[in-house]
Design a protein around this motif. Sequence first.
Motif, PDB file in Angstrom:
ATOM      1  N   UNK A 194       7.161  57.952  70.716  1.00 28.12           N
ATOM      2  CA  UNK A 194       5.709  57.133  71.222  1.00 28.12           C
ATOM      3  C   UNK A 194       5.685  55.798  70.731  1.00 28.12           C
ATOM      4  N   UNK A 195       6.735  55.374  69.749  1.00 26.95           N
ATOM      5  CA  UNK A 195       6.869  53.773  69.365  1.00 26.95           C
ATOM      6  C   UNK A 195       7.386  53.037  70.705  1.00 26.95           C
ATOM      7  N   UNK A 196       7.985  53.749  71.435  1.00 25.98           N
ATOM      8  CA  UNK A 196       8.526  52.918  72.651  1.00 25.98           C
ATOM      9  C   UNK A 196       7.850  52.399  73.749  1.00 25.98           C
ATOM     10  N   UNK A 197       6.474  53.188  73.754  1.00 28.18           N
ATOM     11  CA  UNK A 197       5.608  52.974  74.745  1.00 28.18           C
ATOM     12  C   UNK A 197       4.733  51.571  74.524  1.00 28.18           C
ATOM     13  N   UNK A 198       4.885  51.012  75.730  1.00 24.97           N
ATOM     14  CA  UNK A 198       4.334  49.512  75.641  1.00 24.97           C
ATOM     15  C   UNK A 198       2.802  49.394  76.154  1.00 24.97           C
ATOM     16  N   UNK A 199       1.955  48.474  75.891  1.00 31.69           N
ATOM     17  CA  UNK A 199       0.573  48.378  76.317  1.00 31.69           C
ATOM     18  C   UNK A 199       0.625  47.482  77.734  1.00 31.69           C
ATOM     19  N   UNK A 200      -0.259  47.983  78.651  1.00 32.16           N
ATOM     20  CA  UNK A 200      -0.154  47.419  79.962  1.00 32.16           C
ATOM     21  C   UNK A 200      -1.741  47.607  80.479  1.00 32.16           C
ATOM     22  N   UNK A 201      -2.041  46.716  81.190  1.00 31.23           N
ATOM     23  CA  UNK A 201      -3.627  46.906  81.804  1.00 31.23           C
ATOM     24  C   UNK A 201      -3.258  46.373  83.402  1.00 31.23           C
ATOM     25  N   UNK A 202      -3.662  47.539  84.401  1.00 24.76           N
ATOM     26  CA  UNK A 202      -3.619  47.029  85.786  1.00 24.76           C
ATOM     27  C   UNK A 202      -2.365  46.746  86.126  1.00 24.76           C
ATOM     28  N   UNK A 203      -1.112  47.255  85.481  1.00 28.69           N
ATOM     29  CA  UNK A 203       0.002  47.052  85.676  1.00 28.69           C
ATOM     30  C   UNK A 203       0.753  45.999  85.422  1.00 28.69           C
ATOM     31  N   UNK A 204      -0.156  45.253  84.255  1.00 27.72           N
ATOM     32  CA  UNK A 204       0.319  43.805  83.821  1.00 27.72           C
ATOM     33  C   UNK A 204       0.913  44.194  82.474  1.00 27.72           C
ATOM     34  N   UNK A 205       1.844  44.018  81.912  1.00 26.07           N
ATOM     35  CA  UNK A 205       2.139  44.099  80.399  1.00 26.07           C
ATOM     36  C   UNK A 205       1.529  42.963  79.740  1.00 26.07           C
ATOM     37  N   UNK A 206       0.837  43.388  78.562  1.00 26.36           N
ATOM     38  CA  UNK A 206       0.080  42.513  77.750  1.00 26.36           C
ATOM     39  C   UNK A 206       0.939  41.806  76.619  1.00 26.36           C
ATOM     40  N   UNK A 207       0.616  40.537  76.429  1.00 29.46           N
ATOM     41  CA  UNK A 207       1.538  39.878  75.474  1.00 29.46           C
ATOM     42  C   UNK A 207       0.987  40.340  74.058  1.00 29.46           C
ATOM     43  N   UNK A 208      -0.078  40.563  73.606  1.00 25.14           N
ATOM     44  CA  UNK A 208      -0.523  41.380  72.305  1.00 25.14           C
ATOM     45  C   UNK A 208      -0.517  42.864  72.441  1.00 25.14           C
ATOM     46  N   UNK A 209       0.735  43.066  71.808  1.00 27.49           N
ATOM     47  CA  UNK A 209       0.944  44.742  71.867  1.00 27.49           C
ATOM     48  C   UNK A 209       0.269  45.434  70.542  1.00 27.49           C
ATOM     49  N   UNK A 210      -0.119  46.814  70.829  1.00 23.54           N
ATOM     50  CA  UNK A 210      -0.558  47.665  69.581  1.00 23.54           C
ATOM     51  C   UNK A 210      -0.010  48.809  69.720  1.00 23.54           C
ATOM     52  N   UNK A 211       0.226  49.695  68.868  1.00 24.73           N
ATOM     53  CA  UNK A 211       0.707  50.973  68.839  1.00 24.73           C
ATOM     54  C   UNK A 211      -0.207  52.008  69.349  1.00 24.73           C
ATOM     55  N   UNK A 212       0.316  53.142  69.874  1.00 20.04           N
ATOM     56  CA  UNK A 212      -0.574  53.940  70.596  1.00 20.04           C
ATOM     57  C   UNK A 212      -1.289  54.791  69.442  1.00 20.04           C
ATOM     58  N   UNK A 213      -2.912  54.954  69.856  1.00 19.88           N
ATOM     59  CA  UNK A 213      -3.548  55.843  69.038  1.00 19.88           C
ATOM     60  C   UNK A 213      -3.414  57.220  69.239  1.00 19.88           C
ATOM     61  N   UNK A 214      -2.559  57.976  68.544  1.00 14.76           N
ATOM     62  CA  UNK A 214      -1.910  59.356  68.879  1.00 14.76           C
ATOM     63  C   UNK A 214      -3.101  60.351  68.438  1.00 14.76           C
ATOM     64  N   UNK A 215      -4.173  60.043  67.678  1.00 11.77           N
ATOM     65  CA  UNK A 215      -5.337  61.007  67.631  1.00 11.77           C
ATOM     66  C   UNK A 215      -6.244  61.226  68.645  1.00 11.77           C
TER      67      UNK A 215
END
Length: 300
Positions: free
Chosen positions: A232-253
């Motif tokens: 799960x640490x490999x998943x990167x944040x994107x919005x509408x197909x665009x990778x975001x500059x400011x990344x955050x870890x996934x909320x697994x809960x």
Amino acid sequence: MALTPMKQIATLYRGHFLTLAPSLCSPVCGKRVNFLGEYRRPGQPRDNTPPWKKIRFNFAKGVEGIQKHFSLLKDELFQRMVGPQGRPLQEHMLEQTQVKWEFRGSESLSQWVVSSDREIGGRSEAYLKLGRNNTTCLLYGTLCSTPPRDGETRYSGYCTLRSKQPTMSFDRKKHHDWSTFNTLYLRIRGDGRPWMVNIGAETYFTHQNDDMYSYFLFTRGGPYWQEVKIPFSKFFLSSRGRIQDEQHPLWLDKVNTIGFTLGDQADGPFQLEIDFIAACNDRTHTEEFAYELYKRNPEV
């Protein structure tokens, strides 16, 4: 006739908004911005039917819905006395791998939604059915990257399989709690195409509804099954197909959905067979997040 200062400001603001509107919308949606309501193809007339005329009252379905929701509420109360999902708490604490989705009948297909660019006028086709012996699911179809000839849409060619968000009694939202796991475990059989695995989590604000955590899934092709483990640490944040500059870890809960998207611009048939989707706890994986976290006020 001279305009008042307030009218001049309103006219200037309206002009700037119309200038910025094309950049606010994704390439697939064209140049029109529709904040309220669903997507409407260019040239399609607007549906002005009042909302109350779309409601269809049915007394029998109302009674059936009440019985369904009260039975779900009863199950929720009794499951809390036993443990999560009706199993003792000790099993969850000692469990290393937990199967979240498996395809063992036609009822398991009702938990998924298949979509393609046909919704915006494209030509791609995607279908979902059970595999051999009704023990797997098969996603197949044809990908076509030719955009619709509406004069505005420039990009097309995608097919998506997405799980429905689970609900509790009285249509309350329910989230998957994967906080005790750190790896996504899949057993698949593809045709050699690259797919995108998407995980949607709960957000605080409405402008974050399009946020998605994604990672690449490369299938080998051939007759043999492939077991894939993606931290799960490999998943990167994107919005509408665009990778975001400011990344955050996934909320697994607070995981809502998981999906698979194909959009490699390679026209032709495709297929992806899935046996199960699980979450496991890999003790050898200690990475918290694989990408750099930007701090606005870095510590000195």
